[in-house]
Design an enzyme around this catalytic site. Structure first.
Site, mmCIF file in Angstrom:
data_model
loop_
_atom_site.group_PDB
_atom_site.id
_atom_site.type_symbol
_atom_site.label_atom_id
_atom_site.label_comp_id
_atom_site.label_asym_id
_atom_site.label_seq_id
_atom_site.Cartn_x
_atom_site.Cartn_y
_atom_site.Cartn_z
ATOM 1 C CD GLU A 449 -2.776 -1.071 -0.202
ATOM 2 O OE1 GLU A 449 -3.100 0.020 -0.699
ATOM 3 O OE2 GLU A 449 -3.030 -2.162 -0.742
ATOM 4 N N GLY A 450 1.861 1.286 -0.809
ATOM 5 C CA GLY A 450 2.708 2.472 -0.927
ATOM 6 C C GLY A 450 3.958 2.343 -0.092
#
Length: 596
Positions: A449-450
């Protein structure tokens, strides 16, 4: 027996003594609940996690999913665990009652979900994604989409995924090429390939609901041309029954060092293996308006960032508890001043360096858990606020903390797992003990997620300056209010408050000066994120210290000791980081690829 997953005593302190979540029951949304229902929910989560999830954690790691070209095979314990979770209606724990949810506060839901992530993060991955998928569609889908796709997920008949990345694009979503061709009946046909899709194929449920980012031909370039589509594995008829197989094909499984129980897939859309309605392409249904897909997907992505942070925290926490238990039972060595070699050996927890490692784990895991619950309380407050200005404040504060809540636990609870291995000594590297798997599982979270780099760029390049610095001002006001209460309390609380205030003001001045040369500033974004996160956790620990004021007993003494540790050992680490940021160092900018 005391749980080796999470500390129930710590959860109760954070929920009831610090965050006072019982006060949420005074709001109309939660008026059907009470401290009793919250406790019952936590009991249920701990019981199910202990009975159905923890026992096959190592088995699922050793026997990861396999694909024979036609179907995916998982160990049967995964399906039993997923069914136990869904039969308890936990998919809809925080969802609206009108779609079958329990309408619990997100704060309480997060506390309970942490048990499952600590017990078996691989199996929990299917459920984690399903909850996020259902929440996005409940917020942005049509009534028909909610009935066809959300309801089966809440009932446990379908799972959900998020399909963003592509082999050639990675995290650069502007470069995705999956296309969605409009059809006369209002549907779309999708063509393309998606990479790193967790839970992308299995036979745990009768259907899988994919949320897919794609571009409609003729739309704007870059991220402004991205739309969002529901693409089910099996089409769903108007009466809710399953229709024909959609043209979504599993191309293969990725094999990771951790999270091995979760299928991680490459999916091809529109390959032609299946032809619903005798036409090529995977049938998709547009969510919301065309070209606004990324804004909708951020609903799930930001929720997932909190979920990844919670998962990292849970893995760090369970590793801490297991290394603490080991240190109490393992006898080795004697005090350094002992002269008698025949004297009894000590439990290793008596050695100062082992205490240091345990204190670090406690500071990281308990600090991260407190931050995640605080963020989820902001979710609850923003969702229920009747005053638009109050809602805006809760939302802005949540926005600046979300990246920290994802990245800080991913870095420092991973370090907690590293220290848990070290406490175990040579045994920590063996598969007979859990801590080596916890480390491998947690190593994915700095990427999930990043990455840290992406979160750092987002924090420094967007969040601290958005709305003319409104988010940063709100956070500064919250920290200042805590510092004021610490000053009023006196003693070491006042000392820690003064230390935090001085350091935070330095961070603010460095932040303001950094934009004299944005390129130089953003080159240091990861270091900025780390320093920023340490200040946030120092604030969270000061909050816990104040909540423990005047209380006696070992639990509260442990909170005070962990606060002392963080302010003595951890917060000072940010000084050199801020020095580097203030200096405007250009080393990485000026480095050439030929010099490596």
């Amino acid at each position: 027996m005391r749980s080796m997953l999470l500390s129930r005593r710590d959860l109760e302190f954070l929920l009831y003594e610090w965050l006072r979540v019982q006060e949420l029951t005074e709001l109309p949304r939660f008026e059907e609940h009470s401290r009793e229902t919250f406790d019952g929910f936590l009991d249920l989560c701990e019981d199910l996690a202990t009975q159905y999830f923890a026992p096959h954690n190592k088995l699922g790691d050793a026997n990861e999913p396999s694909f024979d070209g036609e179907r995916v095979t998982l160990i049967p314990e995964v399906k039993a665990a997923v069914e136990a979770f869904t039969k308890a209606n936990l998919i809809g724990a925080a969802m609206d009652a009108e779609i079958g949810g329990l309408q619990l506060p997100a704060t309480v839901e997060a506390a309970g979900f942490g048990y499952f992530q600590a017990a078996n993060v691989g199996t929990t991955g299917y459920l984690f994604l399903t909850v996020g998928n259902a929440n996005l569609l409940a917020a942005h889908g049509t009534p028909e989409q909610i009935e066809r796709f959300v309801q089966p997920m809440v009932e446990g008949r379908s799972t959900g995924t998020m399909c963003l990345s592509e082999p050639q694009a990675g995290s650069s979503l502007a470069d995705i090429v999956t296309r969605a061709e409009p059809q006369p009946d209002g549907t779309y046909r999708l063509f393309g390939s998606k990479m790193w899709i967790s839970g992308g194929d299995h036979e745990l449920t009768e259907n899988i609901v994919h949320l897919v980012l794609a571009k409609i031909p003729g739309g704007p370039a870059g991220t402004k041309g991205i739309s969002l589509f529901v693409v089910p594995k099996y089409l769903v008829e108007a009466d809710g029954s399953l229709g024909p197989r959609n043209d979504v094909v599993l191309a293969g499984l990725n094999h990771k060092m951790g999270y091995r129980g979760t299928t991680n897939t490459v999916l091809n859309f529109g390959e032609g293996k299946h032809t619903p309605a005798d036409a090529p392409g995977a049938v998709g249904y547009l969510v919301g308006e065309p070209h606004r897909g990324l804004s909708y997907m951020f609903h799930m992505m930001n929720e997932a960032r909190l979920g990844v942070g919670l998962g990292a925290t849970a893995l760090g926490y369970t590793g801490y508890l297991k290394s603490l238990d080991y240190a109490r039972q393992r006898h080795q060595g004697r005090v350094v001043t002992a002269k008698d070699p025949t004297a009894p050996q000590l439990p290793i927890i008596e050695h100062p360096d082992v205490k240091r490692m345990l204190l670090a784990q406690k500071a990281y895991a308990e600090g991260a858990l407190a931050l995640l619950l605080y963020c989820n309380r902001l979710v609850d407050l923003a969702r229920t606020a009747t005053d638009p200005e109050r809602r805006r404040e809760h939302t802005l504060l949540l926005e600046i903390l979300t990246g920290v809540a994802k990245s800080w636990p991913s870095q420092w609870c991973l370090e907690a797992n590293n220290l848990a291995i070290q406490v175990h000594g040579g045994y920590g590297y063996t598969r007979e003990y859990d801590v080596e798997q916890h480390y491998r599982d947690n190593r994915l979270n700095p990427i999930h997620e990043g990455t840290h780099g992406i979160q750092g760029l987002d924090l420094l390049g967007r969040k601290v300056i958005q709305h003319e610095g409104a988010s940063l001002r709100l956070l500064t006001e919250r920290i200042a209010e805590t510092v004021r209460r610490a000053a009023d309390a006196g003693g070491e609380a006042a000392e820690f408050g003064a230390q935090l205030d001085t350091s935070w003001q330095r961070l603010l001045s460095v932040t303001a000066a950094a934009f004299a040369d944005p390129a130089v500033a953003l080159a240091q974004a990861s270091g900025y994120l780390e320093a920023f996160g340490h200040h946030v956790i120092a604030w969270i620990w000061l909050e816990q210290l104040l909540a423990a004021a005047g209380q006696d007993g070992d639990f509260y003494a442990g909170k005070r000791a962990a606060t002392r540790y963080f302010f003595a050992y951890e917060l000072p680490k940010t000084g050199p980081q801020l020095d580097l940021l203030a200096a405007g160092d250009r080393t990485t900018l000026e480095m050439r690829d030929t010099w490596f």
